[in-house]
Write a protein that holds these residues in place. Structure first.
Motif: not given
Length: 369
Positions: A182-203
């Motif tokens: 039961p496959l769903v393929i999710a294709r994110p575009s370019i994931v950059v930063g977090h709306s509130d935490h900026g690049c703290t989770p990952s730069p």
């Protein structure tokens, strides 16, 4: 109650969606695939990653070793016999070697290990959905287009990096060789930063914009558009796809689309405002790789201590992506009830603030591991 297996929970996107579901743990039982020598070590790694998203300690403490499935997609045979897998109702497969470098594990994890894992979950009678997180770039998009979702039939030489080719390959394998999944393929575009935490989770990737605008030149036009979404928006979309109706066998972009994508000129202005600098503006130069390479003598003074060879390689790779000037259609996602993404420029100031004490070399390490 659903039993949700998440891979990649110690990573960027996997961590963000784990945070979402952890807050709703009364409705979900979480099983989290984590690398480690023991469940206790895996739990510690997981909690450290989730803390980067601002999760309160009392919520982190609700996780126990019972939530941990020790394993690695590089060696799926070490965890696929675990009987807990037979109780899983939903899978969110976020794990991958998301490196633009020459990482020898890209194929082993992203293709071989992922397909073995999907094949094992295909045997679970109660499995309702298997969401595989790919990348919108796996389709090797044609420049200057609005890209719609489609099945893949690309060749290696159409891909700029091994990472996107590996993602394209495993999508095709699962779709064709596991027709009952039961496959769903999710294709994110370019994931950059977090709306509130900026690049703290990952730069991840943010440093590319900082590098190009610091240098004042890159391989794209300032008027070219780029499709960027924050990681928390992507996590919200994946959560929606877990239970959305009529999405099995679908391919769905998680993207900014026409309305929320931005130009490099807009990024330039937002970056300057957040940094207290003057926009590059009219002094910006579109150049080719050879011209970028001629600037390497200035790298140390502009970017801090760095490996010039790796910086140039990064410029070449990301420069090719930047000049595509593509936007990924998000109509399928919006039709499912997902609101539009915020614009990159709406939260870019958080990214600037959270990275102001780091050098370009330090920030880019996450993408060249």
């Amino acid at each position: 109650m659903n039993t949700i297996l998440i891979t990649g929970a110690t990573g960027f996107l996997g961590g963000a969606v784990t945070v979402n579901l952890l807050k709703k743990s009364e409705n979900n039982r979480l099983l989290l695939l984590v690398r480690g020598d023991s469940p206790a070590e895996g739990l510690s790694r997981l909690q450290s990653n989730l803390a980067k998203f601002g999760v309160a300690q009392n919520l982190l403490d609700t996780l126990t070793t019972d939530n941990i499935l020790i394993g690695d997609l590089a060696e799926p045979e070490r965890f696929t016999a675990d009987p807990r897998l037979d109780s899983v109702t939903h899978v969110l497969n976020c794990a991958a070697v998301a490196s633009f470098g020459a990482n020898p594990y890209i194929w082993k994890v992203n293709v071989e290990g992922t397909f073995t894992f999907a094949s094992r979950m295909n045997q679970v009678s109660g499995l309702k959905r298997f969401i595989h997180v790919g990348t919108a770039m796996s389709c090797a998009p044609e420049a200057n287009t609005l890209v719609t979702e489609s099945k893949l039939n690309t060749l290696r030489d159409q891909h700029i990096v091994e990472y996107t080719w590996s993602k394209a390959t495993v999508e095709k394998m699962m779709s064709e060789m596991l027709p009952e999944l039961p496959l769903v393929i999710a294709r994110p575009s370019i994931v950059v930063g977090h709306s509130d935490h900026g690049c703290t989770p990952s730069p991840s990737i943010f440093w590319v914009f900082r590098m190009a605008l610091t240098l004042g030149k890159f391989m794209c036009e300032l008027d070219d558009r780029i499709d960027v979404v924050p990681v928390d928006y992507c996590a919200d979309a994946l959560e929606l796809l877990l239970t959305a109706e009529n999405v099995d066998k679908s391919i769905i972009h998680i993207s900014a689309g026409l309305n929320s994508s931005v130009t490099f000129a807009e990024i330039d202005k937002a970056m300057a405002k957040a940094s207290g600098n003057v926009p590059v503006g009219k002094s910006y130069q579109k150049v080719n790789y050879r011209e970028l390479a001629e600037s390497k003598k200035n790298f140390a003074s502009l970017f801090g201590p760095c490996n010039e060879r790796i910086v140039l390689r990064a410029m070449n790779l990301y420069g090719h992506f930047s000049k595509l000037n593509v936007v990924f259609c998000n109509e399928k996602l919006l039709e499912l009830g997902m609101p539009p993404s915020s614009k990159f420029t709406d939260y870019l100031h958080h990214c600037v603030t959270s990275t102001q004490d780091s050098t370009i070399a330090e920030l880019m390490a996450v993408d060249f591991k």
